[in-house]
Design a protein around this motif. Structure first.
Motif, PDB file in Angstrom:
ATOM      1  N   HIS A 196       0.819  -1.218   0.000  1.00  0.00           N
ATOM      2  CA  HIS A 196       0.000   0.000   0.000  1.00  0.00           C
ATOM      3  C   HIS A 196       0.848   1.261   0.000  1.00  0.00           C
ATOM      4  CE1 HIS A 196      -4.105  -1.658   1.028  1.00  0.00           C
ATOM      5  NE2 HIS A 196      -3.324  -2.717   1.242  1.00  0.00           N
ATOM      6  N   VAL A 197       0.351   2.285  -0.673  1.00  0.00           N
ATOM      7  CA  VAL A 197       0.836   3.644  -0.494  1.00  0.00           C
ATOM      8  C   VAL A 197      -0.268   4.392   0.251  1.00  0.00           C
ATOM      9  CG1 VAL A 197       0.010   4.273  -2.816  1.00  0.00           C
ATOM     10  CG2 VAL A 197       1.558   5.796  -1.599  1.00  0.00           C
ATOM     11  N   VAL A 198       0.110   5.118   1.288  1.00  0.00           N
ATOM     12  CA  VAL A 198      -0.861   5.813   2.139  1.00  0.00           C
ATOM     13  C   VAL A 198      -0.550   7.310   2.114  1.00  0.00           C
ATOM     14  CG1 VAL A 198      -1.674   6.148   4.510  1.00  0.00           C
ATOM     15  CG2 VAL A 198      -1.267   3.841   3.641  1.00  0.00           C
ATOM     16  N   VAL A 199      -1.591   8.110   1.911  1.00  0.00           N
ATOM     17  CA  VAL A 199      -1.447   9.566   1.960  1.00  0.00           C
ATOM     18  C   VAL A 199      -1.725  10.024   3.384  1.00  0.00           C
ATOM     19  CG1 VAL A 199      -2.217  11.779   1.056  1.00  0.00           C
ATOM     20  CG2 VAL A 199      -2.180   9.775  -0.439  1.00  0.00           C
ATOM     21  N   ILE A 200      -0.758  10.684   4.000  1.00  0.00           N
ATOM     22  CA  ILE A 200      -0.925  11.224   5.355  1.00  0.00           C
ATOM     23  C   ILE A 200      -1.257  12.702   5.211  1.00  0.00           C
ATOM     24  CG2 ILE A 200       0.120  11.510   7.621  1.00  0.00           C
ATOM     25  CD1 ILE A 200      -0.209   8.614   6.748  1.00  0.00           C
ATOM     26  N   ALA A 201      -2.531  12.989   5.086  1.00  0.00           N
ATOM     27  CA  ALA A 201      -2.995  14.374   4.873  1.00  0.00           C
ATOM     28  C   ALA A 201      -3.647  14.852   6.161  1.00  0.00           C
ATOM     29  CB  ALA A 201      -3.976  14.430   3.704  1.00  0.00           C
ATOM     30  N   ALA A 202      -2.849  15.423   7.041  1.00  0.00           N
ATOM     31  CA  ALA A 202      -3.342  15.854   8.351  1.00  0.00           C
ATOM     32  C   ALA A 202      -4.442  16.897   8.212  1.00  0.00           C
ATOM     33  CB  ALA A 202      -2.185  16.411   9.178  1.00  0.00           C
ATOM     34  N   ASN A 203      -5.372  16.881   9.173  1.00  0.00           N
ATOM     35  CA  ASN A 203      -6.457  17.869   9.251  1.00  0.00           C
ATOM     36  C   ASN A 203      -7.379  17.838   8.035  1.00  0.00           C
ATOM     37  OD1 ASN A 203      -5.401  19.005  11.740  1.00  0.00           O
ATOM     38  ND2 ASN A 203      -3.817  19.969  10.480  1.00  0.00           N
ATOM     39  N   THR A 204      -7.552  16.656   7.435  1.00  0.00           N
ATOM     40  CA  THR A 204      -8.467  16.527   6.299  1.00  0.00           C
ATOM     41  C   THR A 204      -9.425  15.373   6.554  1.00  0.00           C
ATOM     42  OG1 THR A 204      -7.138  14.935   5.034  1.00  0.00           O
ATOM     43  CG2 THR A 204      -6.605  17.284   4.761  1.00  0.00           C
ATOM     44  N   GLY A 205     -10.497  15.326   5.759  1.00  0.00           N
ATOM     45  CA  GLY A 205     -11.438  14.222   5.870  1.00  0.00           C
ATOM     46  C   GLY A 205     -10.804  12.888   5.543  1.00  0.00           C
ATOM     47  N   HIS A 206      -9.758  12.914   4.725  1.00  0.00           N
ATOM     48  CA  HIS A 206      -9.101  11.664   4.352  1.00  0.00           C
ATOM     49  C   HIS A 206      -8.585  10.920   5.583  1.00  0.00           C
ATOM     50  CE1 HIS A 206      -6.825   8.789   2.001  1.00  0.00           C
ATOM     51  NE2 HIS A 206      -5.736   9.104   2.676  1.00  0.00           N
ATOM     52  N   MET A 207      -8.147  11.659   6.586  1.00  0.00           N
ATOM     53  CA  MET A 207      -7.635  10.998   7.783  1.00  0.00           C
ATOM     54  C   MET A 207      -8.739  10.265   8.535  1.00  0.00           C
ATOM     55  SD  MET A 207      -4.546  11.371   7.370  1.00  0.00           S
ATOM     56  CE  MET A 207      -4.090  10.428   8.824  1.00  0.00           C
ATOM     57  N   MET A 208      -9.994  10.668   8.338  1.00  0.00           N
ATOM     58  CA  MET A 208     -11.098   9.918   8.939  1.00  0.00           C
ATOM     59  C   MET A 208     -11.137   8.501   8.398  1.00  0.00           C
ATOM     60  SD  MET A 208     -14.134  12.770   8.822  1.00  0.00           S
ATOM     61  CE  MET A 208     -15.345  11.536   9.273  1.00  0.00           C
ATOM     62  N   ALA A 209     -10.920   8.367   7.080  1.00  0.00           N
ATOM     63  CA  ALA A 209     -10.911   7.036   6.475  1.00  0.00           C
ATOM     64  C   ALA A 209      -9.756   6.211   7.014  1.00  0.00           C
ATOM     65  CB  ALA A 209     -10.830   7.158   4.957  1.00  0.00           C
ATOM     66  N   GLU A 210      -8.571   6.833   7.120  1.00  0.00           N
ATOM     67  CA  GLU A 210      -7.414   6.115   7.653  1.00  0.00           C
ATOM     68  C   GLU A 210      -7.652   5.702   9.104  1.00  0.00           C
ATOM     69  OE1 GLU A 210      -4.630   5.088   6.180  1.00  0.00           O
ATOM     70  OE2 GLU A 210      -5.423   5.792   4.262  1.00  0.00           O
TER      71      GLU A 210
END
Length: 317
Positions: A196-210
C-alpha cells in the motif's frame, strides 16, 4: 457642544420643521403628535440656545442661525441615510478581484478545472489563489477575510462559520490496470497482503478514512507514506502499489494514469465535503457570488464513477 449631548432624533425634527415651516405639518410628516413636536422644538431651543423658529404674520419663520444650520444638518442626514441603506454589489464581468480558497490538493484536482472554465466565461478577470490552512488558524483567516472560502471536511470549524454540503465521496481500492487485483471484487486478505501507499494528509477528511481502517483493526502492508495526493496517480500507474482513495479522485485519475479500482472489502462511510465561510461575509455580494460559482460549477460535472459507487454530485444545503 459635544455630539454625545445631542439626541440625533432632534436633528430629524429640526430638518422637518425647516422644510415644513409648521409644527403641525412637521408632526404629521414624522408621525408625531403636535404636543410631542412642540416639546421636541423646545428641547432643540434649549440645546442650541436659539429660538430657531419664530411666529410672525407670515407663519413660522427661521432665525438666521436656523437658516445657517439647515443646510449642513440636511446634508448630514442625507449622508447617514445613504450609508445605512447602501447596498453593496459585485459585478463579476468587470471585477479584477483575487479570491482565496483553502483546500487540499485533492480539492484542486477535483474542483478547480470546472470552476476556472466557468469563471473564464462569466468573470474573465477574476483570479483564484488556493492555500493550505490548518484548522487552528483557518477560522481566524475566514473571519478576517484573508480566506474567502474553505472546502473539505473540517469538523473543528463551528461557531461563527457557515457551511453547506458540496458532495460526498465513497472510498475504493485503486491500482494500475493489469494489476493482480484488477479482477473484480477483492477479499480482505488480498487487500491486507497488497503493498500500500498511504497519503498522510493531516487535518483533512481523508484521515477519517485512515482512522476508521485502524479502528476496524485492518492490517495493511504499508510500503510508502506520502503527504500529498498529487503524486498518487503517477506512483500507482508505474508500480504494483495500491491505495485507498476517494472515488472522486479516482474519477479524475483513471484515464490519465490508466488506473482501475475495486470496492473495498470493508465498509467505509462516504466522506462529506463541505464549503465553509464566515458569518461576517454571509451577506457579502462577492462572497455570495463565489459560493454560487462553486456550487454551479460542481453541479455541472457528471461523475464518471461506475453506478455501484456513484454518489450525488451535490446535496441541498
Amino acid at each position: 457642544m459635544d455630539l454625545r449631548d445631542v439626541d440625533l432624533n432632534l436633528l430629524l425634527v429640526f430638518a422637518e420643521l425647516m422644510q415644513e415651516g409648521s409644527v403641525s405639518k412637521a408632526a404629521d410628516s414624522l408621525g408625531m403628535s403636535q404636543p410631542g413636536m412642540s416639546n421636541a422644538l423646545n428641547r432643540l431651543r434649549a440645546l442650541l440656545g436659539d429660538e430657531l423658529l419664530t411666529r410672525t404674520g407670515r407663519g413660522m419663520q427661521p432665525t438666521p442661525y436656523a437658516e445657517r444650520l439647515s443646510g449642513p444638518v440636511s446634508e448630514a442626514l442625507r449622508l447617514l441615510h445613504d450609508a445605512i441603506n447602501f447596498e453593496m454589489t459585485f459585478e463579476p464581468e468587470s471585477s479584477t478581484r483575487n479570491f482565496t480558497i483553502a483546500m487540499t490538493d485533492i480539492g484542486e484536482i477535483d474542483f478547480l478545472s470546472n470552476l476556472m472554465r466557468m469563471l473564464g466565461t462569466v468573470a474573465p478577470r477574476v483570479s483564484i489563489s488556493t492555500v493550505r490552512k490548518d484548522a487552528a488558524n483557518l477560522k481566524d483567516e475566514l473571519e478576517a477575510g484573508a480566506v474567502d472560502l474553505a472546502v473539505g471536511w473540517l469538523p473543528d470549524l463551528n461557531a461563527g462559520i457557515f457551511q453547506r454540503r458540496l458532495a460526498s465521496s465513497q472510498y475504493v481500492c485503486t491500482f494500475r490496470k493489469g494489476h493482480p487485483l484488477d479482477k473484480g471484487p477483492i477479499s480482505l486478505d488480498e487487500f491486507s497482503r497488497a503493498d500500500h501507499v498511504v497519503v498522510i494528509a493531516a487535518n483533512t477528511g481523508h484521515m477519517m478514512a485512515e482512522q476508521e481502517l485502524e479502528r476496524l483493526g485492518i492490517r495493511r502492508n504499508v510500503r510508502l507514506r506520502i503527504p500529498h495526493f498529487s503524486a498518487v496517480g503517477h506512483i500507482l500507474g508505474e508500480t504494483d502499489l495500491v491505495a485507498t482513495l476517494p472515488g472522486r479522485l479516482v474519477n479524475r485519475s483513471m484515464l490519465p494514469f490508466e488506473l482501475a479500482w475495486s470496492p473495498l472489502p470493508i465498509g467505509l462511510d462516504p466522506i462529506p465535503l463541505n464549503v465553509f465561510w464566515s458569518a461576517k461575509y454571509h451577506r457579502d455580494p462577492a462572497n455570495q457570488w463565489l459560493r454560487k460559482m462553486m456550487f454551479d460549477s460542481f453541479d455541472a460535472r457528471v461523475p464518471r464513477l461506475p453506478p455501484a459507487l456513484a454518489v450525488p454530485a451535490a446535496f441541498p444545503g
